[in-house]
Design a protein around this motif. Sequence first.
Motif, PDB file in Angstrom:
ATOM      1  N   SER A 160      -0.036   4.946  -4.758  1.00  0.00           N
ATOM      2  CA  SER A 160       0.270   3.645  -5.368  1.00  0.00           C
ATOM      3  C   SER A 160       1.749   3.268  -5.216  1.00  0.00           C
ATOM      4  N   ASP A 161       2.625   4.264  -5.035  1.00  0.00           N
ATOM      5  CA  ASP A 161       4.047   3.974  -4.844  1.00  0.00           C
ATOM      6  C   ASP A 161       4.309   3.231  -3.533  1.00  0.00           C
ATOM      7  N   PHE A 162       3.356   3.317  -2.592  1.00  0.00           N
ATOM      8  CA  PHE A 162       3.527   2.706  -1.269  1.00  0.00           C
ATOM      9  C   PHE A 162       2.800   1.376  -1.133  1.00  0.00           C
ATOM     10  N   ALA A 163       2.240   0.857  -2.221  1.00  0.00           N
ATOM     11  CA  ALA A 163       1.402  -0.341  -2.172  1.00  0.00           C
ATOM     12  C   ALA A 163       2.107  -1.531  -1.513  1.00  0.00           C
ATOM     13  N   LEU A 193       2.756  -0.455   2.641  1.00  0.00           N
ATOM     14  CA  LEU A 193       1.694  -0.141   3.587  1.00  0.00           C
ATOM     15  C   LEU A 193       0.565  -1.163   3.510  1.00  0.00           C
ATOM     16  N   THR A 194      -0.088  -1.375   4.647  1.00  0.00           N
ATOM     17  CA  THR A 194      -1.230  -2.287   4.669  1.00  0.00           C
ATOM     18  C   THR A 194      -2.428  -1.606   4.003  1.00  0.00           C
ATOM     19  N   PRO A 195      -3.404  -2.385   3.567  1.00  0.00           N
ATOM     20  CA  PRO A 195      -4.613  -1.801   2.971  1.00  0.00           C
ATOM     21  C   PRO A 195      -5.315  -0.809   3.906  1.00  0.00           C
ATOM     22  N   ASP A 196      -5.296  -1.064   5.225  1.00  0.00           N
ATOM     23  CA  ASP A 196      -5.923  -0.142   6.178  1.00  0.00           C
ATOM     24  C   ASP A 196      -5.217   1.209   6.190  1.00  0.00           C
ATOM     25  N   VAL A 197      -3.906   1.191   6.125  1.00  0.00           N
ATOM     26  CA  VAL A 197      -3.147   2.450   6.128  1.00  0.00           C
ATOM     27  C   VAL A 197      -3.360   3.186   4.806  1.00  0.00           C
ATOM     28  N   ILE A 198      -3.398   2.470   3.716  1.00  0.00           N
ATOM     29  CA  ILE A 198      -3.674   3.099   2.419  1.00  0.00           C
ATOM     30  C   ILE A 198      -5.061   3.725   2.431  1.00  0.00           C
TER      31      ILE A 198
END
Length: 145
Positions: free
Chosen positions: A116-119, A122-127
Amino acid sequence: MRVVVFVKATEDSEAGIMPSNELGEAMGKFNEELVSAGIMLGGDGLKPSSKGKRIAFDGASRRVIDGPFAETRELVAGYWLWEVKDMDEAVEWVKRCPNPMPGPSEIEIRPVYELSDFADALTPDVIALHERTGEKLAERNGKED
């Protein structure tokens, strides 16, 4: 909140001097407390840096550096992975820890990044890619989210 708790190396740990039976027992009892409290997720001692290697990255280049490494005070001799409610709880547990070395020593606590720290970065695909990897790892380790 997950934290990594680093036991900093000393000249003795870098020389490969093993802990006394008394220290081993005290640390074992402390680890039992951590597990019983649901705090400890994992942890181990590390062999001296003379047994390790570093890989230096520069663009596409990779260079292997054999240990030992200088600056003992910057090296890690062991670690725990803990789940705590906040940094204050982690500090309180570390204060209860037996001195992990025969002489003066330090323990460092570092928060672990959560996905969640990278929301915002990062794109949703990468998450989703990272989430799938985390699920596979948890499944491999026999754990459920």
